[in-house]
Design a protein around this motif. Structure first.
Motif, PDB file in Angstrom:
ATOM      1  N   VAL A 286      -8.874  -0.686   0.206  1.00  5.13           N
ATOM      2  CA  VAL A 286      -8.268   0.334   1.060  1.00  5.13           C
ATOM      3  C   VAL A 286      -7.708   1.424   0.143  1.00  5.13           C
ATOM      4  CG1 VAL A 286      -6.527   0.804   2.820  1.00  5.13           C
ATOM      5  CG2 VAL A 286      -7.632  -1.441   2.733  1.00  5.13           C
TER       6      VAL A 286
ATOM      7  N   THR B 271     -13.774  -5.309  -0.984  1.00  2.00           N
ATOM      8  CA  THR B 271     -13.437  -4.302   0.016  1.00  2.00           C
ATOM      9  C   THR B 271     -12.045  -3.789  -0.316  1.00  2.00           C
ATOM     10  OG1 THR B 271     -14.720  -5.508   1.650  1.00  2.00           O
ATOM     11  CG2 THR B 271     -13.183  -3.857   2.476  1.00  2.00           C
TER      12      THR B 271
ATOM     13  N   TRP C 170      -1.501  -0.598   7.869  1.00  2.00           N
ATOM     14  CA  TRP C 170      -1.045   0.744   7.484  1.00  2.00           C
ATOM     15  C   TRP C 170      -0.405   1.389   8.717  1.00  2.00           C
ATOM     16  CZ3 TRP C 170      -0.345   3.304   3.044  1.00  2.00           C
ATOM     17  CH2 TRP C 170      -0.008   4.659   3.137  1.00  2.00           C
TER      18      TRP C 170
ATOM     19  N   VAL D 220      -6.847  -4.000   8.673  1.00  2.00           N
ATOM     20  CA  VAL D 220      -8.122  -4.453   8.110  1.00  2.00           C
ATOM     21  C   VAL D 220      -8.014  -5.954   7.913  1.00  2.00           C
ATOM     22  CG1 VAL D 220      -9.824  -4.142   6.273  1.00  2.00           C
ATOM     23  CG2 VAL D 220      -8.328  -2.238   6.911  1.00  2.00           C
ATOM     24  N   ASP D 221      -8.860  -6.696   8.616  1.00  2.00           N
ATOM     25  CA  ASP D 221      -8.806  -8.146   8.441  1.00  2.00           C
ATOM     26  C   ASP D 221     -10.162  -8.780   8.701  1.00  2.00           C
ATOM     27  OD1 ASP D 221      -8.848  -8.049  11.210  1.00  2.00           O
ATOM     28  OD2 ASP D 221      -6.956  -9.115  11.498  1.00  2.00           O
TER      29      ASP D 221
ATOM     30  N   LEU E  29       0.853  -1.189   0.000  1.00  2.00           N
ATOM     31  CA  LEU E  29       0.000   0.000   0.000  1.00  2.00           C
ATOM     32  C   LEU E  29       0.886   1.236   0.000  1.00  2.00           C
ATOM     33  CD1 LEU E  29      -1.648  -2.350   1.486  1.00  2.00           C
ATOM     34  CD2 LEU E  29      -3.012  -0.518   2.453  1.00  2.00           C
TER      35      LEU E  29
ATOM     36  N   ALA F  72      -4.496  -6.411   6.031  1.00  2.00           N
ATOM     37  CA  ALA F  72      -3.812  -5.202   5.585  1.00  2.00           C
ATOM     38  C   ALA F  72      -3.355  -4.378   6.778  1.00  2.00           C
ATOM     39  CB  ALA F  72      -4.741  -4.365   4.707  1.00  2.00           C
TER      40      ALA F  72
ATOM     41  N   ALA G  32     -14.499  -1.006  13.997  1.00  2.00           N
ATOM     42  CA  ALA G  32     -15.696  -0.936  13.150  1.00  2.00           C
ATOM     43  C   ALA G  32     -15.704  -2.131  12.220  1.00  2.00           C
ATOM     44  CB  ALA G  32     -15.709   0.348  12.325  1.00  2.00           C
TER      45      ALA G  32
ATOM     46  N   THR H 276     -15.528  -8.020   7.519  1.00  4.80           N
ATOM     47  CA  THR H 276     -14.284  -7.266   7.407  1.00  4.80           C
ATOM     48  C   THR H 276     -14.284  -6.222   8.512  1.00  4.80           C
ATOM     49  OG1 THR H 276     -14.343  -7.544   5.010  1.00  4.80           O
ATOM     50  CG2 THR H 276     -12.874  -5.855   5.874  1.00  4.80           C
ATOM     51  N   ILE H 277     -13.249  -6.234   9.314  1.00  2.00           N
ATOM     52  CA  ILE H 277     -13.205  -5.305  10.445  1.00  2.00           C
ATOM     53  C   ILE H 277     -11.937  -4.457  10.398  1.00  2.00           C
ATOM     54  CG2 ILE H 277     -14.644  -6.728  11.957  1.00  2.00           C
ATOM     55  CD1 ILE H 277     -12.079  -7.621  13.379  1.00  2.00           C
TER      56      ILE H 277
ATOM     57  N   LEU I 119      -6.518   5.879  -0.048  1.00  2.96           N
ATOM     58  CA  LEU I 119      -6.105   7.043   0.739  1.00  2.96           C
ATOM     59  C   LEU I 119      -6.733   8.282   0.113  1.00  2.96           C
ATOM     60  CD1 LEU I 119      -2.729   7.691   2.390  1.00  2.96           C
ATOM     61  CD2 LEU I 119      -3.698   9.506   0.991  1.00  2.96           C
TER      62      LEU I 119
ATOM     63  N   PHE J  75      -6.515   8.345  -3.823  1.00  6.08           N
ATOM     64  CA  PHE J  75      -5.533   7.374  -4.289  1.00  6.08           C
ATOM     65  C   PHE J  75      -6.222   6.019  -4.175  1.00  6.08           C
ATOM     66  CE2 PHE J  75      -3.200  11.015  -2.736  1.00  6.08           C
ATOM     67  CZ  PHE J  75      -2.256  11.236  -3.728  1.00  6.08           C
ATOM     68  N   HIS J  76      -6.676   5.553  -5.331  1.00  4.89           N
ATOM     69  CA  HIS J  76      -7.706   4.513  -5.365  1.00  4.89           C
ATOM     70  C   HIS J  76      -7.144   3.102  -5.215  1.00  4.89           C
ATOM     71  CE1 HIS J  76     -11.519   2.721  -6.390  1.00  4.89           C
ATOM     72  NE2 HIS J  76     -10.923   1.967  -7.288  1.00  4.89           N
ATOM     73  N   SER J  77      -7.768   2.361  -4.322  1.00  4.50           N
ATOM     74  CA  SER J  77      -7.532   0.916  -4.174  1.00  4.50           C
ATOM     75  C   SER J  77      -6.051   0.577  -4.045  1.00  4.50           C
ATOM     76  CB  SER J  77      -8.150   0.166  -5.367  1.00  4.50           C
ATOM     77  OG  SER J  77      -8.172  -1.227  -5.093  1.00  4.50           O
ATOM     78  N   LEU J  78      -5.466   1.042  -2.954  1.00  2.70           N
ATOM     79  CA  LEU J  78      -4.081   0.672  -2.677  1.00  2.70           C
ATOM     80  C   LEU J  78      -3.971  -0.840  -2.487  1.00  2.70           C
ATOM     81  CD1 LEU J  78      -3.112   3.533  -0.187  1.00  2.70           C
ATOM     82  CD2 LEU J  78      -3.167   3.567  -2.687  1.00  2.70           C
ATOM     83  N   ALA J  79      -5.053  -1.427  -2.003  1.00  2.00           N
ATOM     84  CA  ALA J  79      -5.098  -2.886  -1.859  1.00  2.00           C
ATOM     85  C   ALA J  79      -6.549  -3.321  -1.735  1.00  2.00           C
ATOM     86  CB  ALA J  79      -4.326  -3.336  -0.613  1.00  2.00           C
ATOM     87  N   ALA J  80      -6.799  -4.563  -2.092  1.00  6.69           N
ATOM     88  CA  ALA J  80      -8.112  -5.172  -1.867  1.00  6.69           C
ATOM     89  C   ALA J  80      -7.976  -6.185  -0.744  1.00  6.69           C
ATOM     90  CB  ALA J  80      -8.612  -5.855  -3.136  1.00  6.69           C
ATOM     91  N   VAL J  81      -8.954  -6.184   0.138  1.00 10.78           N
ATOM     92  CA  VAL J  81      -8.930  -7.105   1.276  1.00 10.78           C
ATOM     93  C   VAL J  81      -9.916  -8.236   0.988  1.00 10.78           C
ATOM     94  CG1 VAL J  81      -9.279  -7.329   3.757  1.00 10.78           C
ATOM     95  CG2 VAL J  81      -8.331  -5.221   2.822  1.00 10.78           C
TER      96      VAL J  81
END
Lengths: 164, 164
Positions: free
Chosen positions: B52, B50, A80, A136-137, A17, A78, B39, A50-51, B54, A35-41
């Motif tokens: 992530v 889902t 950060w 995020v996991d 990311l 993920a 959350a 997803t929390i 920025l 800054f779109h979709s640095l990663a997908a979870v």
């Protein structure tokens, strides 16, 4: 060897990311850059959620020994960094359910990672100071944690030379 | 009126992400404290992911006028501030597809929010300086954005008195 964290080098293990190179979109009437979709979870299993959590990690002590690796079969995870400092990421390929030799990456305080499901990784390796990470996991039924200790810990002595 | 952001006051609109009051778990052989599930991010629809991202938001200008509200029918959207400063959150209840009078909350730099799907909210309202936010939301097929402008913008002049 410790390598700088790059998308190319980290690809077998997950996503990096970072805003550098990300697709950007101007939104909200020009007041915000996305800054779109640095990663997908990627979360698997019925009734899984997803929390978002916050991890507060103690800094590592040198000399550093990598003993225990873990993986999450049912979801990616993920991270950060929130505290601004550099940190380390140790991952390993899988060999019939056993993690191979760890590969260690050095990340800036503006780089996160998202481990692909089932990728062996070491717990958080903060440097210098207690560091917070937004995570995020997955939460839900099923066994989503495997931990395995190396027979002999891997010493990462080069870290102190490389970083200090 | 601007109110401080609290879980109780914000409940009709979503979740407040903050470590105060969160369930904690000691993990990774005692080297990490997990503030668990600040959350849950709720994503709907087939083939939805889902992601992530920025967001980099320009600061608001005073006097502030709230003109446009938006909502995301197919997924919640979580924001975590990365730049440390206070920020504002404006949300509204729905009245037959039209957002009601905005309710404005003041968040610290260590509080995030997660809008429940379909809750009307104003785009990011950073104060003082350009601010980055980590965002967890939905990508996928379907219409997940509705925007609607108030006939007459709401002036939030009290902000400058309350905050400065």
């Amino acid at each position: 060897m410790i390598r700088p964290l790059t998308k190319a080098a980290f690809r077998p293990f997950g996503e990096v990311l970072e805003i550098e190179g990300a697709e950007t979109r101007i939104i909200n009437s020009g007041t915000c850059k996305r800054f779109h979709s640095l990663a997908a979870v990627d979360i698997h299993g019925e009734n899984a959620k997803t929390i978002v959590s916050l991890f507060r990690a103690e800094p590592v002590r040198f000399p550093l020994h990598l003993l225990m690796m873990e993986r999450h079969p049912l979801g990616s995870q993920a991270f950060w960094p929130l505290s601004g400092g550099e940190w380390l990421i140790a991952v390993a390929s899988d060999h019939d359910g056993i993690p191979g030799t760890p590969q260690v990456f050095r990340a800036t305080g503006r780089q996160g990672v998202c481990y692909t499901p089932n990728v062996w990784h070491h717990p958080l390796l903060a440097l210098d100071a207690v560091a917070d990470f937004l995570v995020v996991d997955r939460e839900g039924p099923g066994k989503n944690l495997e931990e395995l200790s190396y027979r002999t810990p891997y010493a990462v002595q080069v870290i102190s030379e490389a970083l200090r």
